[in-house]
Design a protein around this motif. Structure first.
Motif, PDB file in Angstrom:
ATOM      1  N   VAL A 159       0.982  -1.411   0.226  1.00 41.98           N
ATOM      2  CA  VAL A 159       0.022  -0.124   0.066  1.00 41.98           C
ATOM      3  C   VAL A 159       1.017   1.029   0.082  1.00 41.98           C
ATOM      4  O   VAL A 159       0.634   2.419  -0.630  1.00 41.98           O
ATOM      5  N   LEU A 163      -0.112   2.747  -3.456  1.00 44.06           N
ATOM      6  CA  LEU A 163      -1.256   3.229  -3.267  1.00 44.06           C
ATOM      7  C   LEU A 163      -1.231   4.604  -2.880  1.00 44.06           C
ATOM      8  O   LEU A 163      -2.245   5.631  -2.778  1.00 44.06           O
ATOM      9  N   ASN A 167      -3.573   8.207  -3.291  1.00 41.85           N
ATOM     10  CA  ASN A 167      -4.779   8.316  -2.378  1.00 41.85           C
ATOM     11  C   ASN A 167      -4.410   8.578  -1.024  1.00 41.85           C
ATOM     12  O   ASN A 167      -4.374   7.588  -0.106  1.00 41.85           O
TER      13      ASN A 167
END
Ligand code: GRG
Length: 290
Positions: A159, A163, A167
């Motif tokens: 993550v 990501l 985000n």
């Protein structure tokens, strides 16, 4: 009290170092270079996760000697994760524990092999530990395996790498900190509790404590990343990367660390006065400068 924790830390560090040294004796000349790389990254470090395993085990009246191999195993996983984290295609860091990162010295290929070999050595240490009963070993291996796979380090790193930039939100950063940092503290604590035959309720309390303590620990790490001294911290600081402090600002980050610390301490309530020592450990961790 800080003095007491400091001296405890010093003793555990020494004993863990011996355990790790013994675990990494090579009898196969052909792979000398692999051992050199692994040993390079298992030396140094504050040994906080080993200390945590032992503090938790002590709460459940386990003697230190019985906890040492498991504590060392947790530190081997930690060392493996630091090697991987520093690789150019991960966090790309040149400095770790005050010296060049593993891949800078041994090359990326060897560093990755050493990291993987350390992960298996960690599991082997527990499985070959004559001080532990078979059912306890099985539970610990499960907890350790969870800490670096889909439920822990690898998930957090994924993550973080893939990501976070797209985000960035409080929840995403908290997820990353939970998996990348708190998960291994949690495994360290749960392993100590399992060896101490703790009840599920007690293990859950240690798990909850570890989560909040780990989240607070990571915020302090991020604060040191922004305003720490590279010579004291011993790793690359002031990276231009997103972290909790850059998301919410220094003051909010300090407040959040305090909030997590309070939640961590609250989780200890059901463990009674024997767990008081973990309160000291928490405040020691958040006051650290390296
Ligand atoms: C499968 C092992 C494995 C890892 C894959 C690379 C990766 C995914 C995860 C990285 C996890 C990581 C390195 C998180 C940082 C945690 C952290 C705050 C480290 C610093 O801990 P200290 O201060 O370090 O206790 P010392 O050097 O004192 O041991």
């Amino acid at each position: 009290m800080t003095e007491k924790i400091n001296s405890f830390l010093h003793d555990v560090k020494r004993l863990t170092d011996v355990e790790i040294e013994q675990a990494l004796v090579n009898s196969e000349p052909l792979i000398d270079g692999l051992y050199k790389s692994a040993i390079y990254s298992t030396t140094g470090g504050k040994r906080l996760r080993a200390v945590f395993t032992i503090l938790v085990g002590n709460i459940f009246k386990v003697e230190q000697e019985i906890l040492l191999k498991t504590a060392a195993a947790v530190e081997l996983i930690h060392a493996a994760s630091l090697i991987m984290d520093d690789l150019p295609y991960m966090d790309d860091s040149q400095l770790r524990r005050g010296k060049p990162s593993n891949h800078v010295v041994f090359g990326q290929d060897v560093a990755l092999c050493a990291s993987i070999a350390l992960l298996s050595k960690a599991i082997e240490l527990v499985l070959n530990d004559d001080a532990l009963k078979q059912d306890i070993k099985t539970k610990i291996v499960q907890v350790l395996a969870d800490s670096y796979g889909f439920k822990g380090l690898a998930a957090g790193q994924f993550v973080d790498l893939k990501l976070k930039r797209k985000n960035v939100s409080f929840d995403v950063i908290e997820y990353i900190n939970d998996k990348k940092t708190a998960a291994l503290f949690s495994a360290a604590g749960k392993a100590g509790a399992i060896i101490g035959n703790a009840s599920n309720k007690q293990i859950n309390a240690i798990d909850e404590y570890s989560k909040y303590m780990g989240l607070a620990f990571q915020i302090v790490d991020d604060i040191l990343d922004v305003e720490g001294n590279k010579d004291i911290v011993g790793k690359d600081v002031a990276h231009d990367k997103m972290n909790f402090v850059r998301l919410v600002g220094l003051e909010n980050a300090r407040n959040k660390a305090k909030e997590y610390t309070d939640l961590a301490v609250k989780s200890l309530e059901i463990l009674g006065p024997d767990a008081e020592v973990l309160k000291e450990f928490t405040s020691f961790l958040v006051k650290r400068v390296s």
